[in-house]
Scaffold this active site. Structure first.
Site, PDB file in Angstrom:
ATOM      1  CE  LYS A   1      45.700  23.746   4.840  1.00 40.13           C
ATOM      2  NZ  LYS A   1      44.979  22.842   5.727  1.00 40.13           N
TER       3      LYS A   1
ATOM      4  CB  SER B   1      44.673  28.346   3.874  1.00 37.45           C
ATOM      5  OG  SER B   1      45.405  29.521   4.065  1.00 37.45           O
TER       6      SER B   1
ATOM      7  CE1 TYR C   1      48.658  25.533   5.746  1.00 41.64           C
ATOM      8  CE2 TYR C   1      48.419  27.800   4.981  1.00 41.64           C
ATOM      9  CZ  TYR C   1      47.959  26.734   5.725  1.00 41.64           C
ATOM     10  OH  TYR C   1      46.797  26.858   6.441  1.00 41.64           O
TER      11      TYR C   1
END
Ligand code: NAD
Length: 265
Positions: free
Chosen positions: A85, A57, A81
């Site tokens: 990643k 991402s 988050y």
């Protein structure tokens, strides 16, 4: 599945991906996006799978210092988050060097649009285009703009929208063009951004209806502009965004939504 079918390569899309939830409950995100993913990698290793394509991402970069963002930009995620990643990317780098894997991380910017039979329908919905289409369709009373006092031409945040079909194409190119062991990361974005107000105008043009809009407060951690440099992907994998023109993204999402509603009726 792995026992009964020979698997040559894996596309790994599964993840927890709601950013506010990742801020409130990072432990869960590290558990699902990192710990479970490593258990999955180990299972693949047991079965001799060595080609792996990972949905990473733009969140790995955090607040960009340079736009458009190149892959070697500093990585400084502002939520767990993005950190998960980045961690899995690093794990994959080690798998590539130690176990001879060919591992690719695609750092998606705003994945959007639809094919004739698959589109966006998250619950809860947090993505801008389905939210706008719900507002146009009367499924929510209004669309909220999270702040219109950013340092951008119209004051609203600018993002890079890339059609899911272009994302899918990049994954197939990775399998075709990356035969050797190693880890590589690529941005996937159209390479130019649109403001929230520009997306609203495009939705109104495509649907022929006015979007009910309210301007709310800024959301914590929202950079003013997030835009990819997709030059590495274009150069090395010969990728071109063929479906990522904003109106096409919205048109395909709208057609899919109307078709799904007709099927459900
Ligand atoms: N949509 C975007 O704009 C965007 C941007 C950047 C990266 N990504 C990444 O692309 C991938 C797909 O995104 P999306 O928008 O379709 O997300 P999504 O949340 O709609 O889909 C992810 C799916 O993974 C499933 N999942 C989560 N953990 C799992 C597990 N342990 N086992 C099995 N299934 C599990 C979820 O139930 C969900 O159905 C994700 O990895 C996401 O982080 C998406």
């Amino acid at each position: 599945m792995l026992r009964t079918n020979p698997v040559d390569a894996v596309f790994h899309f599964a993840a927890k991906a709601l950013i506010p939830e990742s801020v409130a409950n990072p432990g869960y995100f590290f558990d699902v996006n990192v710990a479970s993913a490593i258990a999955f990698l180990e299972t693949l290793r047991d079965f001799g799978v060595k080609r792996f394509v990972f949905s990473s991402s733009a969140a790995v970069y955090g607040n960009p210092k340079v736009v458009p963002i190149p892959e070697d930009h500093a990585k400084d995620p502002v939520n767990s988050y993005g950190e998960t990643k980045l961690m899995l990317e690093r794990v994959l780098r080690w798998y590539a060097s130690a176990y001879g894997w060919t591992a690719v991380a695609f750092r998606y910017f705003n994945a959007s649009g639809a094919t004739s039979d698959a589109g966006e329908n998250h619950r809860p919905e947090t993505h801008i285009i389905p939210l706008l289409l719900e507002a146009v369709n009367g499924e929510r009373p209004y669309f909220e703009i999270y702040g219109d006092d950013y340092h951008t031409p119209d004051g609203t945040c600018v993002r890079d929208y890339v059609h899911v079909s272009d994302i899918a194409a990049s994954h197939l190119l990775a399998l075709k063009m990356l035969p050797d062991a190693g880890f590589t990361a690529y941005n996937i974005g159209a390479g130019h951004g649109y403001s929230v107000r520009e997306v609203i105008s495009a939705v109104e043009e495509v649907t022929g209806s006015k979007v009910p809009v309210r301007v709310g407060k800024r959301r914590a951690g929202d950079p003013a502009v997030l835009c990819a440099s997709p030059e590495k992907l274009k150069r090395e994998l010969k990728w071109e965004p063929r479906h990522s023109e904003l109106k096409n993204i919205i048109q395909t999402a709208w057609e899919w939504k109307m078709k799904s509603a007709a099927i459900a009726a």
